[in-house]
Design a protein around this motif. Structure first.
Motif, mmCIF file in Angstrom:
data_model
loop_
_atom_site.group_PDB
_atom_site.id
_atom_site.type_symbol
_atom_site.label_atom_id
_atom_site.label_comp_id
_atom_site.label_asym_id
_atom_site.label_seq_id
_atom_site.Cartn_x
_atom_site.Cartn_y
_atom_site.Cartn_z
ATOM 1 N N ILE A 1 3.539 17.317 -1.777
ATOM 2 C CA ILE A 1 2.809 16.390 -1.441
ATOM 3 C C ILE A 1 4.033 15.399 -1.390
ATOM 4 O O ILE A 1 5.319 15.373 -1.136
ATOM 5 N N GLY A 2 3.463 13.840 -0.355
ATOM 6 C CA GLY A 2 4.894 13.138 0.251
ATOM 7 C C GLY A 2 4.577 12.102 0.236
ATOM 8 O O GLY A 2 3.009 11.885 0.905
ATOM 9 N N ALA A 3 5.181 10.471 0.193
ATOM 10 C CA ALA A 3 4.150 9.490 0.187
ATOM 11 C C ALA A 3 5.440 8.551 0.101
ATOM 12 O O ALA A 3 7.376 8.662 0.446
ATOM 13 N N TYR B 1 0.548 -1.122 0.242
ATOM 14 C CA TYR B 1 -0.082 -0.096 0.006
ATOM 15 C C TYR B 1 0.823 1.222 -0.224
ATOM 16 O O TYR B 1 1.990 1.106 0.056
ATOM 17 N N THR B 2 0.032 2.180 -0.575
ATOM 18 C CA THR B 2 1.147 3.318 -0.372
ATOM 19 C C THR B 2 0.478 4.308 0.717
ATOM 20 O O THR B 2 -1.492 4.445 1.178
ATOM 21 N N VAL B 3 1.042 5.504 1.623
ATOM 22 C CA VAL B 3 0.532 6.607 2.414
ATOM 23 C C VAL B 3 0.772 8.066 2.197
ATOM 24 O O VAL B 3 2.590 7.747 1.345
ATOM 25 N N PHE B 4 0.297 9.101 2.267
ATOM 26 C CA PHE B 4 0.433 10.198 1.571
ATOM 27 C C PHE B 4 -0.147 11.021 2.954
ATOM 28 O O PHE B 4 -0.335 11.387 3.672
ATOM 29 N N ASP B 5 0.676 12.224 2.637
ATOM 30 C CA ASP B 5 0.854 13.196 3.592
ATOM 31 C C ASP B 5 0.421 14.874 2.187
ATOM 32 O O ASP B 5 1.264 14.760 1.730
ATOM 33 N N LEU B 6 -0.451 15.930 2.117
ATOM 34 C CA LEU B 6 -0.671 16.668 1.945
ATOM 35 C C LEU B 6 -0.044 18.194 2.321
ATOM 36 O O LEU B 6 -0.870 18.219 3.980
ATOM 37 N N GLU B 7 0.706 19.262 2.320
ATOM 38 C CA GLU B 7 0.659 20.259 2.977
ATOM 39 C C GLU B 7 -0.371 21.402 2.287
ATOM 40 O O GLU B 7 0.389 21.371 0.941
ATOM 41 N N THR B 8 -0.809 21.942 2.654
ATOM 42 C CA THR B 8 -2.177 22.813 1.822
ATOM 43 C C THR B 8 -1.286 24.269 2.570
ATOM 44 O O THR B 8 -1.204 24.700 3.684
ATOM 45 N N THR B 9 -2.111 25.655 1.775
ATOM 46 C CA THR B 9 -2.831 26.759 2.397
ATOM 47 C C THR B 9 -3.308 26.752 2.610
ATOM 48 O O THR B 9 -3.871 27.878 3.261
ATOM 49 N N GLY B 10 -4.462 25.692 2.639
ATOM 50 C CA GLY B 10 -5.721 25.043 3.188
ATOM 51 C C GLY B 10 -7.073 25.314 2.104
ATOM 52 O O GLY B 10 -7.698 25.225 2.391
ATOM 53 N N LYS B 11 -6.393 26.408 1.031
ATOM 54 C CA LYS B 11 -6.499 26.421 -0.419
ATOM 55 C C LYS B 11 -6.367 25.705 -1.533
ATOM 56 O O LYS B 11 -6.665 24.735 -2.596
#
Length: 84
Positions: free
Chosen positions: A23-25, A8-18
């Motif tokens: 992107i990291g995975a 499987y793959t896990v991921f994380d997003l960093e955003t400005t809120g919009k």
């Protein structure tokens, strides 16, 4: 055992809120990390001080980064399990 439960793959997003700015995975197989994916994303908007402090990501890091349309094909290819 079903191979889908151990691949499987896990991921994380960093955003400005919009908008996405990073992107990291990790691709995991049999409880071991077998591949990593990480990229900054140019959101075409300035990151405010609050978001920069919260995420640790600055405009300097994203200004030269690829746009989301350029990043998504590579991210989707990375994240889709390849069963053999």
């Amino acid at each position: 055992m079903d191979p889908k439960l151990h691949d499987y793959t896990v991921f994380d997003l960093e955003t400005t809120g919009k908008k996405i700015i990073q992107i990291g995975a990790l691709k995991v197989r049999d409880d071991q990390t077998v591949a990593k994916f990480s990229t900054y994303v140019n959101s075409l908007e300035k990151i405010n001080d609050y978001v920069s402090h919260l995420t640790g990501i600055s405009n300097y890091q994203t200004d030269a980064a690829p746009l989301i349309d350029e990043v998504m094909p590579d991210f989707l290819d990375f994240g889709w399990p390849q069963y053999t």
